[in-house]
Each structure stands twice: as structure tokens, then as C-alpha cells.
Enzyme design. Structure first.
Site, PDB file in Angstrom:
ATOM      1  N   ARG A 158     -10.025   1.737  -6.413  1.00 42.64           N
ATOM      2  CA  ARG A 158      -9.939   3.177  -6.076  1.00 42.64           C
ATOM      3  C   ARG A 158     -10.057   3.999  -7.358  1.00 42.64           C
ATOM      4  O   ARG A 158      -9.317   3.783  -8.319  1.00 42.64           O
ATOM      5  CB  ARG A 158      -8.584   3.504  -5.425  1.00 42.64           C
ATOM      6  CG  ARG A 158      -8.338   2.848  -4.112  1.00 42.64           C
ATOM      7  CD  ARG A 158      -7.087   3.416  -3.451  1.00 42.64           C
ATOM      8  NE  ARG A 158      -5.895   3.396  -4.294  1.00 42.64           N
ATOM      9  CZ  ARG A 158      -4.690   3.822  -3.909  1.00 42.64           C
ATOM     10  NH1 ARG A 158      -4.530   4.331  -2.702  1.00 42.64           N
ATOM     11  NH2 ARG A 158      -3.649   3.756  -4.715  1.00 42.64           N
TER      12      ARG A 158
ATOM     13  N   ASP B  57       1.009  11.962   7.803  1.00 41.15           N
ATOM     14  CA  ASP B  57       1.422  11.566   6.456  1.00 41.15           C
ATOM     15  C   ASP B  57       0.445  12.249   5.495  1.00 41.15           C
ATOM     16  O   ASP B  57      -0.764  11.983   5.527  1.00 41.15           O
ATOM     17  CB  ASP B  57       1.363  10.040   6.318  1.00 41.15           C
ATOM     18  CG  ASP B  57       1.868   9.572   4.962  1.00 41.15           C
ATOM     19  OD1 ASP B  57       1.800  10.348   3.985  1.00 41.15           O
ATOM     20  OD2 ASP B  57       2.317   8.412   4.859  1.00 41.15           O
TER      21      ASP B  57
ATOM     22  N   PHE C 278      -1.038   3.678   6.102  1.00 40.25           N
ATOM     23  CA  PHE C 278      -0.309   3.003   5.024  1.00 40.25           C
ATOM     24  C   PHE C 278       0.741   2.064   5.639  1.00 40.25           C
ATOM     25  O   PHE C 278       1.432   2.461   6.576  1.00 40.25           O
ATOM     26  CB  PHE C 278       0.365   4.049   4.131  1.00 40.25           C
ATOM     27  CG  PHE C 278       0.875   3.479   2.843  1.00 40.25           C
ATOM     28  CD1 PHE C 278       0.008   3.201   1.802  1.00 40.25           C
ATOM     29  CD2 PHE C 278       2.218   3.199   2.675  1.00 40.25           C
ATOM     30  CE1 PHE C 278       0.476   2.669   0.601  1.00 40.25           C
ATOM     31  CE2 PHE C 278       2.687   2.665   1.484  1.00 40.25           C
ATOM     32  CZ  PHE C 278       1.804   2.404   0.440  1.00 40.25           C
TER      33      PHE C 278
ATOM     34  N   TYR D 285       4.631  12.426  -5.812  1.00 32.58           N
ATOM     35  CA  TYR D 285       4.330  11.779  -7.100  1.00 32.58           C
ATOM     36  C   TYR D 285       2.845  11.525  -7.332  1.00 32.58           C
ATOM     37  O   TYR D 285       2.465  11.011  -8.374  1.00 32.58           O
ATOM     38  CB  TYR D 285       5.128  10.477  -7.282  1.00 32.58           C
ATOM     39  CG  TYR D 285       5.170   9.546  -6.082  1.00 32.58           C
ATOM     40  CD1 TYR D 285       4.083   8.776  -5.721  1.00 32.58           C
ATOM     41  CD2 TYR D 285       6.335   9.437  -5.329  1.00 32.58           C
ATOM     42  CE1 TYR D 285       4.144   7.932  -4.637  1.00 32.58           C
ATOM     43  CE2 TYR D 285       6.412   8.601  -4.236  1.00 32.58           C
ATOM     44  CZ  TYR D 285       5.308   7.846  -3.887  1.00 32.58           C
ATOM     45  OH  TYR D 285       5.381   7.025  -2.800  1.00 32.58           O
ATOM     46  N   LYS D 286       1.982  11.871  -6.338  1.00 28.65           N
ATOM     47  CA  LYS D 286       0.545  11.626  -6.539  1.00 28.65           C
ATOM     48  C   LYS D 286      -0.098  12.917  -7.076  1.00 28.65           C
ATOM     49  O   LYS D 286       0.073  13.254  -8.235  1.00 28.65           O
ATOM     50  CB  LYS D 286      -0.084  11.182  -5.225  1.00 28.65           C
ATOM     51  CG  LYS D 286       0.526   9.893  -4.643  1.00 28.65           C
ATOM     52  CD  LYS D 286      -0.157   9.510  -3.353  1.00 28.65           C
ATOM     53  CE  LYS D 286       0.559   8.397  -2.619  1.00 28.65           C
ATOM     54  NZ  LYS D 286       0.493   7.107  -3.289  1.00 28.65           N
TER      55      LYS D 286
HETATM   56  C1  LIG Z   1       0.129   7.267   2.494  1.00 24.76           C
HETATM   57  C2  LIG Z   1       1.443   6.799   1.957  1.00 24.76           C
HETATM   58  N1  LIG Z   1       2.545   6.900   2.726  1.00 24.76           N
HETATM   59  C3  LIG Z   1       3.747   6.484   2.268  1.00 24.76           C
HETATM   60  C4  LIG Z   1       3.898   5.933   1.024  1.00 24.76           C
HETATM   61  C5  LIG Z   1       5.234   5.432   0.558  1.00 24.76           C
HETATM   62  O1  LIG Z   1       6.072   6.465   0.296  1.00 24.76           O
HETATM   63  P1  LIG Z   1       7.590   6.258  -0.215  1.00 24.76           P
HETATM   64  O2  LIG Z   1       7.587   5.142  -1.183  1.00 24.76           O
HETATM   65  O3  LIG Z   1       7.921   7.607  -0.794  1.00 24.76           O
HETATM   66  O4  LIG Z   1       8.423   5.978   0.973  1.00 24.76           O
HETATM   67  C6  LIG Z   1       2.781   5.839   0.191  1.00 24.76           C
HETATM   68  C7  LIG Z   1       2.917   5.265  -1.166  1.00 24.76           C
HETATM   69  O5  LIG Z   1       2.037   5.162  -1.951  1.00 24.76           O
HETATM   70  C8  LIG Z   1       1.524   6.265   0.672  1.00 24.76           C
HETATM   71  O6  LIG Z   1       0.426   6.164  -0.082  1.00 24.76           O
END
Ligand SMILES: Cc1ncc(COP(=O)(O)O)c(C=O)c1O
Length: 430
Positions: A390, A211, A131, A236-237
Site C-alpha cells: 500500500r 468505519d 477491516f 492516528y492515520k
Molecule cells: C478500517 C479500520 N478499522 C478499525 C481499525 C482498528 O482500530 P482500533 O485499533 O482503533 O480499534 C483499523 C486499524 O488500522 C482500521 O484500519
């Protein structure tokens, strides 16, 4: 895992829903009454009904009536309560999880602490499926390190959106400080073999940071049993904690004494309310916390965790695999002839809980799907550039019938070229 024999008719979907032991969990979520097929729980999970009451109580009874007293009536211990539940979902020890900050910030804290511990090693290994925020955080750490640290990116295999273990392992050596990967990648849902990567990294003396944003609540995890070092993830997912709900971090017990958090805040201090001017790190995982927890967002996380614990992550995985396989089965018949390609691994062992389909017109197809017209349902997946749609499967509330209707609606929109009526101009959030 034995999967049912699927057929291409709607009756099959109805029968699968009838036989689904987890079907009743759907009633524990809020539904607006609109004909809306929500396949984006991999981005923002649905609202559990219990969260509505809990937030109402926290706002009115606690914040409104009790005000500051509420801190001594459960708010202060809330991060620990939530962390214990997350620990049990991700296979961590009770004192190995802290719930705080955002995923990006937690990654910064852990990556910087790990890099400081790995003095003399100059290489950070990640992959091109990671990401962007994760890569940005690593880049920012390197930009300030002055130690000639280098980010080495493992390429994905063209065509199947996966990274070969041999490819990754070829980049890990005695100069590698950190390996930082998404366990389930955000676009293709490719899933690493966590234990294998941990072993390869440890053989070379490297620390692995995972992650878990697309993995927590979606796939069974064994952080302790697979000897994972460090991890971060959002709530939140698949954990259904609500928009922007706080993230979590994991630090294996064996590393907790050695790692020094790069931000020393009062919530990571031994006794915040001593107001000691000299920082004394809290014992254990709590030293990785920084400031005052966002109580309302934090409180909202608990009901979603309760539902996952009640359903059981292994049961959820069985349903998730059955549903992603069903979607793939239907897509092969109805969508591949229309120019779609799979953007996700077809082997369920290497796939999380969403399926990406690629098409040159993916963005406009997504716009048409989301727009409910002429008595058709709104189908809500999401778009990830350059050409992925997706489809998120959240077995707590996704039904087989929804998957069937969604695939047939995509087919219809492409067949009658309905997407041509929609603009290619991107919304701020896709
Ligand atoms: C795999 C992944 N890592 C990190 C994040 C971002 O996280 P945050 O906004 O809580 O820092 C996301 C957001 O969708 C994500 O999908």
C-alpha cells in the site's frame, strides 16, 4: 476535476511540487533529516511540529506543575473541543461526534445499541473488504445475542477489489438490522458512495454504521447531508493524532435519544462529579462516552486537526487525486511490465487516498524498500497480505518528487532482484 498532463521524467515531479499550493504544509511536520520517503500516513500519520510543543506543555506545565487543577483548566472540556473539530472535517453537526476509546470499542458500542433498537431483524450485512476488527466485533455481538442473528458478507468483485452496489443492495432487505461497512476499505482503498448506500439501507429500514478510519482527513465527508446514521473512525492515520490516539464516534441527532449505550460509564453520565449511584444518561452525544479520557493522547490529536482545517479537506482531496493518479500513471509505465497488478480501483471517484500494488514478492519488495542502502532512500509503504504493497498519499506532506522516486526505486529493486536478499519471515507489524 482537470488533472495536469504528466510525463515520465523527474522534471515533471519537480514542476508539480512547485505549483502545489499546499506544499508549505510539509514544513509543519517533523522530519528526522534521514533520506526517508514516507508513504504510510494511511497507517500512522507523521508528527506535526505543534504536537511536540503541546505534549511538552501538557506533560510539564500541566501534569507536572498544575497536577489535578489542569482538569478545571481545559482538560475536562478537551473531548468536546476535539470533537467539534472532527465534526467539521467529517461534515457532522457539532453535537454529533464524541472522541473516546478505540475504533473497535466504539463500533461495539454503536453496533450493540443499533441492534437492540432493531428488534425482530436478524441480519447484519457487511462485506469481505471490511477491516477484520470490524468483523470480529460483529461476530462477538452475534455470538452473545441468542437471537439467531446472522452476518451476511457481500463478496468483492474478483480482480478489482470493489463491491458492486447491486451486489450489496441485493443482500439488504426488511430483515436487515444493520449494514456495517468501511467507507474507504483498508486494502484496496475502494470507496463506497455513502449517500447511495444510506438511501438503500433506509428504504429497507436498516441502520448503517460507517468505519471512517481510512476516510477521515483523506476524503470529503458529508455525514449530516448524506443522512448517515452512525460512524466510527480513528485519528492516528490521516488526522495525524499519533500512535493509538483515541477514536471518534458519530451518532446522527435523530437517533441520539433512541439509542441506549451498552456500556454505562461515569463520563457518559449527566454529572459525573455528583457521584450519583444511579446512572442517568447524559443528554446528547456525551452518553456514548465511558471512562476518563486519555488526556495526553487526546491532546495530541488537536494540532493535526488544525492543519487539516487550515488546508481545507476539499483542497486536500484535489491534491490527493492528482497524486494517486500520478502514481498510477508512473506504475503503468514502470511497474506493470515487472509483474505488478493494481489492487485499487482505477477510477478516482471510487478510490480513497492510497494505491495498492500487487506482486507475488510484495513482502520482500517491501523489506528491500524500507531498508536504506548504498545511498538510496528508505521508502516506507506497508504490506497487506497476501500480496499488497500500500502506498499511502497524505497530501499535507507527500510530494510528487517522493512519489516519483518511490516508484523508480520499486522498479530498480525488482529489476535487479534485490528483494531476493531479504527474508520472507514476517515482522509482528507489517
Ligand atoms: C478500517 C479500520 N478499522 C478499525 C481499525 C482498528 O482500530 P482500533 O485499533 O482503533 O480499534 C483499523 C486499524 O488500522 C482500521 O484500519
Amino acid at each position: 476535476m482537470r488533472l495536469p498532463d504528466y510525463t515520465y521524467d523527474n522534471d515533471c515531479a519537480l514542476q508539480l511540487d512547485e505549483k502545489d499550493d499546499l506544499h508549505h504544509f510539509r514544513n509543519k511536520f517533523y522530519f528526522s533529516g534521514k533520506d526517508q520517503i514516507y508513504l504510510d500516513g494511511n497507517s500512522l500519520g507523521r508528527l506535526p511540529l505543534a504536537t511536540q510543543d503541546l505534549l511538552h506543555n501538557n506533560i510539564n506545565a500541566k501534569w507536572g506543575n498544575e497536577l489535578i487543577n489542569s482538569w478545571n483548566q481545559g482538560w475536562y472540556e478537551l473531548p468536546e473541543t476535539i470533537s467539534r473539530k472532527i465534526a467539521s472535517i467529517v461534515g457532522a453537526g457539532e453535537d454529533e461526534i464524541a472522541t473516546c476509546d478505540s475504533t473497535s470499542i466504539n463500533l461495539y458500542k454503536l453496533a450493540q445499541a443499533a441492534l437492540n433498537r432493531q428488534k425482530g431483524r436478524t441480519q447484519i450485512v457487511s462485506d469481505e473488504l471490511n477491516f477484520p476488527t470490524d468483523l470480529y466485533v460483529l461476530q462477538s455481538i452475534i455470538s452473545r445475542s441468542g437471537n439467531n442473528h446472522k452476518l451476511v458478507i457481500a463478496p468483492s468483485n474478483d480482480g478489482d477489489n470493489q463491491v458492486r452496489t447491486e451486489e450489496l443492495s441485493g443482500l439488504i432487505n426488511e430483515n436487515t438490522a444493520i449494514v456495517m461497512l468501511s467507507h474507504v476499505t483498508f486494502k484496496s482503498a475502494f470507496m463506497y458512495d455513502m449517500q447511495k448506500i444510506n438511501e438503500i439501507a433506509h428504504r429497507n429500514g436498516a441502520i448503517v454504521i460507517w468505519d471512517l478510519s481510512h476516510a477521515a482527513g483523506a476524503v470529503p465527508l458529508q455525514l449530516s447531508a448524506s443522512d448517515a446514521d452512525l460512524a466510527v473512525g480513528c485519528t492516528y492515520k490521516y488526522l495525524n493524532g499519533g500512535p493509538g490516539s483515541p477514536a471518534f464516534l458519530y451518532v446522527n441527532k435523530k437517533l441520539q435519544n433512541e439509542l441506549v449505550p451498552p456500556i454505562w460509564g461515569w463520563f457518559g453520565e449527566q454529572q459525573p462529579f455528583d457521584f450519583n449511584p444511579q446512572y442517568r444518561p447524559a443528554h446528547g452525544i456525551r452518553k456514548f462516552m465511558v471512562g476518563t479520557p486519555p488526556i495526553l493522547s487526546l491532546a495530541a490529536v488537536e494540532p493535526g486537526l488544525n492543519l487539516i482545517l487550515e488546508a481545507g479537506i476539499n483542497n486536500l482531496r484535489v491534491k490527493s487525486v492528482s497524486q494517486t493518479e500520478y502514481l498510477i500513471f508512473l506504475a503503468k509505465r514502470f511497474l506493470l511490465p515487472l509483474g505488478f497488478k493494481f489492487g485499487s480501483p482505477l477510477d478516482p471517484k471510487a478510490r480513497g487516498s492510497h494505491v495498492s500494488l500487487q506482486h507475488p514478492e510484495s513482502y520482500r519488495i517491501c523489506r528491500a524498500l524500507i531498508h536504506p542502502i548504498d545511498g538510496h532512500p528508505a521508502v516506507i509503504p506497508d504490506f497487506r497480505a497476501p500480496d499488497n504493497i500500500r502506498f499511502g498519499i497524505t497530501p499535507l506532506y507527500t510530494t510528487f518528487s517522493e512519489i516519483y522516486r518511490a516508484v523508480r526505486r520499486v522498479e530498480e529493486i525488482v529489476k535487479i532482484r534485490l528483494y531476493e536478499k531479504y527474508s520472507d519471515k514476517r515482522n509482528a507489524v507489517t
